[in-house]
Scaffold this active site. Structure first.
Site, PDB file in Angstrom:
ATOM      1  N   ILE A 631       0.810  -1.215   0.000  1.00 30.57           N
ATOM      2  CA  ILE A 631       0.000   0.000   0.000  1.00 30.57           C
ATOM      3  C   ILE A 631       0.843   1.265   0.000  1.00 30.57           C
ATOM      4  CG2 ILE A 631      -2.115  -0.932   1.007  1.00 30.57           C
ATOM      5  CD1 ILE A 631      -1.114   0.100   3.745  1.00 30.57           C
ATOM      6  N   GLU A 635      10.488   4.468   4.386  1.00 31.88           N
ATOM      7  CA  GLU A 635      11.915   4.713   4.175  1.00 31.88           C
ATOM      8  C   GLU A 635      12.713   3.412   4.166  1.00 31.88           C
ATOM      9  OE1 GLU A 635      14.030   6.600   7.297  1.00 31.88           O
ATOM     10  OE2 GLU A 635      15.766   6.991   6.037  1.00 31.88           O
ATOM     11  N   PHE A 636      12.233   2.433   4.969  1.00 33.90           N
ATOM     12  CA  PHE A 636      13.023   1.213   5.128  1.00 33.90           C
ATOM     13  C   PHE A 636      12.535   0.047   4.282  1.00 33.90           C
ATOM     14  CE2 PHE A 636      13.530   3.676   9.001  1.00 33.90           C
ATOM     15  CZ  PHE A 636      14.910   3.738   9.082  1.00 33.90           C
ATOM     16  N   GLY A 637      11.433   0.214   3.622  1.00 29.45           N
ATOM     17  CA  GLY A 637      10.902  -0.888   2.821  1.00 29.45           C
ATOM     18  C   GLY A 637       9.434  -0.659   2.530  1.00 29.45           C
ATOM     19  N   VAL A 639       5.372  -0.837   2.615  1.00 28.80           N
ATOM     20  CA  VAL A 639       4.312  -0.895   3.620  1.00 28.80           C
ATOM     21  C   VAL A 639       3.190  -1.690   2.966  1.00 28.80           C
ATOM     22  CG1 VAL A 639       2.742   0.410   5.085  1.00 28.80           C
ATOM     23  CG2 VAL A 639       4.965   1.373   4.501  1.00 28.80           C
ATOM     24  N   LYS A 657       4.811  -2.798   8.101  1.00 31.95           N
ATOM     25  CA  LYS A 657       5.977  -2.108   7.552  1.00 31.95           C
ATOM     26  C   LYS A 657       7.105  -3.115   7.523  1.00 31.95           C
ATOM     27  CE  LYS A 657       5.025   2.625   8.857  1.00 31.95           C
ATOM     28  NZ  LYS A 657       5.548   3.838   9.471  1.00 31.95           N
ATOM     29  N   ASP A 750       7.338  16.333  13.879  1.00 27.59           N
ATOM     30  CA  ASP A 750       6.965  16.295  12.455  1.00 27.59           C
ATOM     31  C   ASP A 750       5.454  16.141  12.313  1.00 27.59           C
ATOM     32  OD1 ASP A 750       7.283  16.380   9.756  1.00 27.59           O
ATOM     33  OD2 ASP A 750       8.015  14.326   9.540  1.00 27.59           O
TER      34      ASP A 750
HETATM   35  P1  AMP Z   1       5.275   5.650   6.555  1.00 32.64           P
HETATM   36  O1  AMP Z   1       6.503   4.872   6.345  1.00 32.64           O
HETATM   37  O2  AMP Z   1       4.730   5.542   7.939  1.00 32.64           O
HETATM   38  O3  AMP Z   1       5.350   7.071   6.062  1.00 32.64           O
HETATM   39  O4  AMP Z   1       4.155   4.926   5.617  1.00 32.64           O
HETATM   40  C1  AMP Z   1       4.144   5.040   4.207  1.00 32.64           C
HETATM   41  C2  AMP Z   1       2.709   4.994   3.702  1.00 32.64           C
HETATM   42  O5  AMP Z   1       2.121   3.743   4.052  1.00 32.64           O
HETATM   43  C3  AMP Z   1       1.817   6.049   4.336  1.00 32.64           C
HETATM   44  O6  AMP Z   1       1.843   7.248   3.641  1.00 32.64           O
HETATM   45  C4  AMP Z   1       0.467   5.423   4.285  1.00 32.64           C
HETATM   46  O7  AMP Z   1      -0.146   5.661   3.020  1.00 32.64           O
HETATM   47  C5  AMP Z   1       0.767   3.946   4.416  1.00 32.64           C
HETATM   48  N1  AMP Z   1       0.587   3.529   5.798  1.00 32.64           N
HETATM   49  C6  AMP Z   1       1.479   3.563   6.803  1.00 32.64           C
HETATM   50  N2  AMP Z   1       0.950   3.083   7.932  1.00 32.64           N
HETATM   51  C7  AMP Z   1      -0.296   2.744   7.640  1.00 32.64           C
HETATM   52  C8  AMP Z   1      -1.380   2.196   8.409  1.00 32.64           C
HETATM   53  N3  AMP Z   1      -1.234   1.919   9.719  1.00 32.64           N
HETATM   54  N4  AMP Z   1      -2.539   1.961   7.800  1.00 32.64           N
HETATM   55  C9  AMP Z   1      -2.690   2.268   6.493  1.00 32.64           C
HETATM   56  N5  AMP Z   1      -1.737   2.782   5.727  1.00 32.64           N
HETATM   57  C10 AMP Z   1      -0.537   3.026   6.285  1.00 32.64           C
END
Ligand code: AMP
Length: 990
Positions: A631, A635-637, A639, A657, A750
């Protein structure tokens, strides 16, 4: 043969013989002939003993066919004993044998010169044997059947001549037990011509009766016996139920007493004694039907012998439909579907389908799906939703659907169904509506527990209502004395799911009821709980009644203060909690409550970061996690979304993640750091960590799934689709999450709409935790002169200038999030450069109110952007302010078509006085939109007065396609209008 005198007489007798033999007796078809002397034209070669007795003589019948006869006529000599024995006769199936003798016998008187030894009878015998025996006749072995006499020997003819009469005698023998037998004729001195001997038995010959075949059947051994025979159905026939075909074979070889019958099977009809297949286009569904029938409407068959007709394409026959009815089809869709929403109740009404499919069993069923906002996915509504009168099998054309979730998107399909709908593979036809429910009050607080009962107080706790329908901001506890006549209520409010009600009378029964409050208002009160306070103690007070004695309050506070101190000193070591007194003021009800909050622990303080992870995050078994799809990219891989199924628990949707392969130890540590932080939090507005997988690959962080993804993108997608109350509800959630984090001592650094996640119920949760890396990871973050990367547009001045990150700098960021939310995801400061933003902020410029933003909200933003961080509100205050707004929605109303943004000193410090400009181009330059000067001129907007009357549609019609620019221009026009109003005291008509 030598013709003696008697023999000569016999010759005459012979001459007459043929005449009589051929009187033509019709052959009886029931007879099975074992011996017929007439049929044999060669010599019979029966045994005659003595040989001088019976003589075999040839004669002719009327067709001049030779026949064989035996004669004896030893009338002249006494003591005759002449035996004639037939050949061995095999009896076959026979049990009862018929012996038919045809003979002539002369009466003794007619014989000239015969003496007294002349006889007029002879004897008939038989002997049973299994095999042929020798040629000797042993008289003793013969059983006598009868003495045979002639009826008449001679009769007088019309002309006076003597005619010889042929006698026929039939004798029956049986039952026989051996395989065969001999017949013997004993002459004791008569003049006999044995013209024919016929031995036979009787059979009922095979017949077909009532479509059953009855085989050849040998008659029974007795004259009166009837042999019961079962019939076999002819081809394509079957026995009638409980009525199998039977017949009875009589001793005479006649079929008697038919019972039962066979009938033609389905697909066949009777023709004569057979069953014939139904022709093409005809069918016979059951053996009970007599005739084949033509195929009913919308059905056909192209083979013979059909028991049913096949339905034409698109037509069906329900299981209960008889073969004789026409094939039918599913109905068309219901028509004129109307709906009515009342908070979380939806009523649907429709009219019947235009085509019932040819049936009269049309009912309706409702398919309810709840759809998420983004990505738009719909799921069945589940069993919590109520349907009245019911969900399916509806005979009336209306239904009421209750207990829907508030602020949720639903799709309802109304399908007309009939008896063949489930058989049809064609596309379902239905009428559908998509409905978004509005806000609804929370459901009841159903379970209240009395935790502690004292003389003057009762401590209660309860569960959150099953359907909060939003974020519960407080609970109201209503209570009264049970025996008080006029039932005067008192109320107490609480922010948590427990409360202590004070100032009660001792030994008094009180009734308590609790209700929850959200942005949508109060829910209904739950069930009554009766509690009787304790008796007044007579001795010295052992229970502190703080509400009655201010001195005691001070004492309690002092004790509590000591506890706080102890906790503050040892908190980090023992419980990582900090506690404190809060005074909640809720509409006059003062409540003193003791709050304990955990303190956030920086995972970097752990020497072994792995320990930190396992201290705060649950290690999950990778087999409990099912990854479904990618989805997003972190940064690390990647999601991903997926499901988590923990033993004994229902599976839940999760975001996963992952840490990409080939990571360094530092990357792993930084990656898991987010889990170490998130795992310390437990709040409905902070994204919840389910656990981590560190003991397998890939390393994973498993988080609750937020269906609508990040808030900024979500708002941009649904631009203008929410009510102000809904937007404020979201802001309230974020503020509550931030209050919790700041209470824990966690500084986010942030906070931005992109780092807020939204679930399917529009609940916003703060996410994206980490240390410095959060900022490194943020594409909005840029290097500043102070070193390190900073998301400039969201960051407070002191944090940009000297990296002073505090909860107060988070409040600044929160103000920017408010602006993002109210402008549906607009980029703060539009396309101004970061440098310009820093400069503008330093010079006192602040973002103007977004379009249609209630002034109170913009004021709150401005307060968050106070230069001096001590002047900014705390998150707790922000939550309070938003709650008040939600409770009094009138404060959120914006006058139509104008932005009533007050001339805020903060904003006005640098807001140009648009009334001082004369040219449209000057104004555009001031707001850095001069690139559109030609557009305004071309459209004829030459004066600022004409510009001040512009609507958003007018701005869009100029060809300004960037939403941010449209809003910026519109916002400036609104300010200009307000300034003109201020200056001239006249309204601008829009
Ligand atoms: P992040 O690494 O937390 O910035 O996550 C990257 C993207 O994954 C976010 O912009 C969301 O679109 C999606 N994402 C992260 N965490 C969630 C979550 N708990 N539920 C749904 N989408 C998520």
């Amino acid at each position: 043969m030598v013709c003696t005198s008697v023999s000569c007489l016999w010759t005459i007798f012979c001459l007459h013989l043929c005449f009589y033999v051929n009187t033509g007796i019709a052959q009886n078809t029931r007879e099975v002939i074992l011996l017929d002397s007439k049929a044999q034209q060669t010599e019979l070669e029966w045994i005659s003993s003595p040989p001088s007795g019976w003589e075999e003589i040839s004669g002719l019948d009327e067709n001049y066919t030779p026949i064989r006869t035996y004669q004896v006529c030893q009338v002249m000599e006494p003591n005759q004993n002449n035996w004639l024995r037939t050949n061995w006769i095999e009896k076959g199936d026979a049990q009862r044998i018929f012996v038919e003798l045809k003979f002539t016998l002369r009466d003794c008187n007619s014989l000239p010169g015969v003496v007294g030894s002349c006889k007029e009878t002879f004897n008939l015998y038989y002997q049973e044997t299994d095999v042929e025996v020798g040629r000797n006749i042993r008289e003793s072995q013969y059983v006598k059947i009868d003495t045979i006499a002639a009826d008449e020997s001679f009769t007088q003819g019309d002309l006076g001549e003597r005619k010889m009469k042929l006698n026929t005698e039939v004798r029956i023998i049986g039952p026989l037990s051996r395989r065969g037998f001999y017949l013997a004729f004993q002459d004791v001195g008569a003049c006999i011509a044995l013209v024919s001997v016929k031995v036979y038995y009787k059979k009922c010959w095979s017949i077909i009766e009532n479509l059953a075949t009855f085989p050849d059947t040998v008659t029974g051994s007795e004259f009166s016996s009837l042999v019961e025979v079962e019939g076999m159905c002819v081809n394509d026939a079957e026995e009638e139920a409980d009525n199998s075909p039977k017949m009875h074979c009589s001793a005479e070889g006649e079929w008697l007493v038919p019972i039962g019958k066979c009938i033609c099977k389905a697909g066949f009809h009777q023709k004569g004694d057979a069953c014939e297949p139904c022709g093409r286009g005809f069918y016979k569904s059951s053996s009970q039907d007599l005739q084949c029938s033509r195929c009913p409407a919308h059905s056909y068959n192209d083979r013979e012998g059909s028991w049913r007709c096949d339905c034409e394409d698109g037509y069906y026959r329900a299981l209960s439909d008889p073969a004789s009815v026409a094939c039918t089809r599913p109905p068309s869709a219901p028509q004129n579907l109307l709906y009515n929403i009342n908070h979380t109740t939806v009523s649907l009404e429709w009219t019947p389908p235009a085509d019932t499919g040819g049936r009269n069993d049309v009912t309706y069923r409702i398919i309810c799906r709840r759809c998420t906002w983004e990505p738009e996915e719909c799921f069945p509504c589940g069993s919590n939703v109520g349907f009245s009168p019911q969900q399916s099998g509806l005979t009336d054309t209306y239904v009421t659907i209750t207990d829907l979730l508030a602020h949720a998107n639903y799709t309802f399909e109304v399908e007309a169904v009939n008896g063949v709908s489930d058989l049809s593979r064609t596309q379902r036809l239905f009428a559908a509506v998509s409905i978004a429910t509005s806000q609804a009050a929370p459901s009841q607080v159903s379970e209240v527990i009395k935790e502690r009962v004292q003389q003057h107080s009762v401590q209660l706790s309860w569960q959150e209502p099953e359907q909060p329908n939003g974020v519960i901001t407080e609970y109201e506890i209503k209570y009264y004395e049970k025996d008080q006549k006029d039932r005067i209520y008192s109320t107490v409010k609480s922010k948590s799911t427990s409360a202590t009600v004070n100032n009660l009378k001792p030994s008094t029964a009180y009734v308590f009821q609790i209700r929850a409050f959200t942005a949508a208002g109060y829910g209904t009160f739950g069930p009554r709980l009766e509690v009787t306070t304790k008796e007044e103690s007579t001795g010295s007070a052992t229970v502190i009644s703080s509400e009655q004695n201010p001195v005691i309050i001070i004492a309690v506070v002092a004790v509590a203060g000591t506890i706080i101190l102890v906790f503050m000193v040892f908190g980090f070591i023992i419980g990582r909690r900090h506690c404190g007194y809060s005074k909640a003021d809720q509409e006059g009800d003062e409540e003193l409550y003791f709050q304990c909050t955990k303190t956030y622990i920086d995972p970097e303080t752990y020497e072994d970061p792995n320990r930190a992870v396992h201290q705060f995050a649950k290690e999950l078994d990778a087999s409990c996690i099912k990854i479904e799809r990618v989805i997003g990219a972190g940064e690390f891989g990647e999601v991903c979304s997926g499901r988590l199924k923990l033993p004994g628990k229902r599976d839940v949707s999760v975001a996963i993640k992952t840490l990409k392969v080939g990571y360094t130890e530092k990357q792993r540590r930084d990656f898991l750091c987010e889990a170490s932080i998130m795992g310390q939090f437990d709040h409905p507005n902070v994204v919840h960590l389910e656990g981590v997988v560190t003991r397998g690959k890939p390393v994973m962080i498993v988080i609750e799934y937020m269906e609508n993804g990040s808030l900024d993108a979500f708002l941009r997608k649904h631009d203008g689709q929410f009510t102000v109350i809904q937007l404020v509800g979201m802001l309230r959630g974020i503020a509550a999450g931030m209050r919790y984090l700041s209470d824990m001592g966690y500084v986010h650094r942030d906070l931005a709409a992109r780092n807020i996640l939204v679930n399917s119920n529009l609940v916003c949760k703060v996410s994206d935790f980490g240390l410095s890396r959060v900022i490194d990871d943020d594409p909005e973050a840029v290097y500043t002169t102070t070193g390190g990367k900073i998301p400039v547009r969201w960051t407070a001045m002191e944090a940009i200038q000297y990296r002073k990150f505090t909860s107060a700098s988070d409040v600044w960021s929160y103000g920017i999030v408010m602006w993002e939310v109210m402008s549906y995801g607009e980029r703060p400061y539009w396309d101004m450069s970061n440098q310009d933003v820093i400069k503008a902020i330093e010079e006192g410029y602040r973002l103007p109110a977004p379009m249609d933003c209630p002034p109170g909200l913009h004021q709150l933003m401005l307060d968050c952007w106070q230069k001096d961080r001590a002047d900014r509100p705390k998150f707790d205050q922000i939550v309070g302010i938003l709650d008040k707004m939600i409770r009094n929605p009138n404060t959120l109303k914006t006058p139509m078509g104008t932005c009533t943004r007050p001339i805020s000193p903060l904003l006005d410090q640098n807001t140009p006085d648009f009334t001082s400009f004369r040219l449209v181009s000057e104004w555009l330059q001031a707001i850095k939109m001069e690139r559109y000067a030609d557009n305004f001129t071309a459209a004829g907007y030459s004066s600022l007065e004409s510009v001040a009357r512009m609507t958003i549609e007018d701005v869009m019609s100029l060809g300004i396609s960037l939403v941010g620019h449209q809003k910026k221009i519109m916002s400036s026009i609104q300010t200009m209008r307000a300034q003109m109003l201020h200056l001239h005291g006249t309204g601008i008509q829009v």
